[in-house]
Design a protein around this motif. Sequence first.
Motif, PDB file in Angstrom:
ATOM      1  N   ALA A 178       0.833  -1.207   0.000  1.00  0.00           N
ATOM      2  CA  ALA A 178       0.000   0.000   0.000  1.00  0.00           C
ATOM      3  C   ALA A 178       0.866   1.255   0.000  1.00  0.00           C
ATOM      4  O   ALA A 178       0.614   2.208  -0.744  1.00  0.00           O
ATOM      5  N   ARG A 179       1.894   1.263   0.825  1.00  0.00           N
ATOM      6  CA  ARG A 179       2.750   2.450   0.929  1.00  0.00           C
ATOM      7  C   ARG A 179       3.516   2.734  -0.361  1.00  0.00           C
ATOM      8  O   ARG A 179       3.846   3.894  -0.649  1.00  0.00           O
ATOM      9  N   LYS A 180       3.781   1.692  -1.139  1.00  0.00           N
ATOM     10  CA  LYS A 180       4.519   1.885  -2.385  1.00  0.00           C
ATOM     11  C   LYS A 180       3.772   2.835  -3.325  1.00  0.00           C
ATOM     12  O   LYS A 180       4.388   3.704  -3.959  1.00  0.00           O
ATOM     13  N   PHE A 181       2.453   2.683  -3.414  1.00  0.00           N
ATOM     14  CA  PHE A 181       1.676   3.488  -4.359  1.00  0.00           C
ATOM     15  C   PHE A 181       1.052   4.728  -3.720  1.00  0.00           C
ATOM     16  O   PHE A 181       0.597   5.624  -4.439  1.00  0.00           O
ATOM     17  N   LEU A 182       1.015   4.764  -2.393  1.00  0.00           N
ATOM     18  CA  LEU A 182       0.399   5.906  -1.720  1.00  0.00           C
ATOM     19  C   LEU A 182       1.436   6.859  -1.134  1.00  0.00           C
ATOM     20  O   LEU A 182       1.074   7.787  -0.395  1.00  0.00           O
ATOM     21  N   ALA A 183       2.696   6.651  -1.465  1.00  0.00           N
ATOM     22  CA  ALA A 183       3.760   7.474  -0.875  1.00  0.00           C
ATOM     23  C   ALA A 183       3.550   8.958  -1.144  1.00  0.00           C
ATOM     24  O   ALA A 183       3.830   9.795  -0.287  1.00  0.00           O
ATOM     25  N   GLY A 184       3.027   9.292  -2.306  1.00  0.00           N
ATOM     26  CA  GLY A 184       2.849  10.693  -2.647  1.00  0.00           C
ATOM     27  C   GLY A 184       1.615  11.335  -2.067  1.00  0.00           C
ATOM     28  O   GLY A 184       1.459  12.561  -2.138  1.00  0.00           O
ATOM     29  N   THR A 185       0.703  10.543  -1.487  1.00  0.00           N
ATOM     30  CA  THR A 185      -0.551  11.099  -0.972  1.00  0.00           C
ATOM     31  C   THR A 185      -0.698  10.977   0.542  1.00  0.00           C
ATOM     32  O   THR A 185      -1.598  11.583   1.114  1.00  0.00           O
ATOM     33  N   ILE A 186       0.160  10.180   1.191  1.00  0.00           N
ATOM     34  CA  ILE A 186       0.018   9.951   2.634  1.00  0.00           C
ATOM     35  C   ILE A 186       0.107  11.253   3.422  1.00  0.00           C
ATOM     36  O   ILE A 186      -0.644  11.483   4.376  1.00  0.00           O
ATOM     37  N   SER A 187       0.999  12.152   3.011  1.00  0.00           N
ATOM     38  CA  SER A 187       1.211  13.389   3.769  1.00  0.00           C
ATOM     39  C   SER A 187      -0.010  14.304   3.732  1.00  0.00           C
ATOM     40  O   SER A 187      -0.228  15.097   4.656  1.00  0.00           O
ATOM     41  N   THR A 188      -0.826  14.205   2.690  1.00  0.00           N
ATOM     42  CA  THR A 188      -2.013  15.065   2.575  1.00  0.00           C
ATOM     43  C   THR A 188      -3.299  14.336   2.915  1.00  0.00           C
ATOM     44  O   THR A 188      -4.363  14.956   2.956  1.00  0.00           O
ATOM     45  N   SER A 189      -3.238  13.029   3.138  1.00  0.00           N
ATOM     46  CA  SER A 189      -4.428  12.241   3.448  1.00  0.00           C
ATOM     47  C   SER A 189      -4.697  12.256   4.955  1.00  0.00           C
ATOM     48  O   SER A 189      -3.828  12.640   5.738  1.00  0.00           O
ATOM     49  N   PRO A 190      -5.884  11.806   5.390  1.00  0.00           N
ATOM     50  CA  PRO A 190      -6.202  11.795   6.820  1.00  0.00           C
ATOM     51  C   PRO A 190      -5.365  10.819   7.638  1.00  0.00           C
ATOM     52  O   PRO A 190      -5.356  10.914   8.870  1.00  0.00           O
ATOM     53  N   GLY A 191      -4.682   9.866   7.019  1.00  0.00           N
ATOM     54  CA  GLY A 191      -3.891   8.921   7.793  1.00  0.00           C
ATOM     55  C   GLY A 191      -3.096   7.978   6.915  1.00  0.00           C
ATOM     56  O   GLY A 191      -3.325   7.867   5.705  1.00  0.00           O
TER      57      GLY A 191
END
Length: 284
Positions: free
Chosen positions: A208-221
Motif C-alpha cells: 500500500a505504501r509503495k503506491f500511496l507514498a505521494g498522498t500519505i502526507s495530505t491524506s487523513p492517515g
Amino acid sequence: MAVIQDILDNVGLWVDAGINVLIVLFILLLINVFFTILRTNLMKKAKTKKQRSNIRIFGQLSRYTLSLLVIILAILSSSGAWSSFGVFLGLLSAAIGFALQQPITGIAAWIMVVTKRPFDIGDRIIIGDVKGDVVDFNLTHVHVMEIGGLITDEENSGRTIMVPNWMLFEKNIINYTSNNDFVLHSVIVNVTYESNLDRAIEIADLSARKFLAGTISTSPGAPKVRVDFQASGIDVQVKYFSPARQLHEYSSKITKEIFDRINDAEDVEIAYPHTEVVFRKKAM
C-alpha cells in the motif's frame, strides 16, 4: 367588423405591449451575456474546486434574481396597477404551487444546495441509487457524471445523469469529498494458517505504501493492517485513504503488488478452496 374595429382602436396598445416584450427580452439577453462573460473570466482566475463552485453558484443566483426582478418590474410598469398586483401575485402563486409541486420543491432544493452546501461542483456524491461526480446544478436538476453504472466499480461510465432537484429532499445524500478528496478503502488477502503472519502483514503494508507514498502526507492517515480469523485462513486487510476518484486504480495496483510479493515469499501462501489427501499407514 366590430372585432376588426376593436383591434384597430387598440392597435396602439398592442404595439406598446410588443415593444415592452421586446425590451424585456433584450434586457434578459444582455443579462445572460454579461454573466456568461463574467463567469468565463472568473473561471480563468479560479485555482481551486471551491472557487470554481462558488463562481458557478454566484452566477446562477445573480442571473436568476436579476432576471426575475426585470420581469416583475416590467409587469408592474405595463399594468399600472401596483396595488392590485399583490393580490394577483398571491392567486398566481397558489395556482402555480398546486400545479407545479415538484418543480417548486426542486427550486426550494436548489436554494438549500446554494445556502447549506451539502455538495459542490466537482464533489463525488451518491443520491439514492445514483453515484457520480457533480458537474453542474441548476433550478431543476443536478447533473452527475456517473461512476459505475453498467460496471460495478468506481470508474467513470461516460454517462451523465440528470437528477431532479426535488429528490434531494427524499433521498439520502452521501458526499465522498465533503471534507477532503480522500475516502477509506481496503484490500483483503486471505493467507493460510501455516503462513508467516508477520511477513504477510509486512507485505500488505509495504504494498500500500509503495503506491500511496505521494498522498500519505495530505491524506487523513497512513495505511494500517488488520487481521481476522476465517474458516480456511487469516484475512490480512490493509486499510488506506485513497483519492476518491482513483479508488479502483489504487486497489488494482495494491492487489497486484501483494500478489507478486507473496509469490516471491517462501513463507506466505494465499489460501484458496482445495482438497488435500493425506495417506497414513494404519497402525496394527
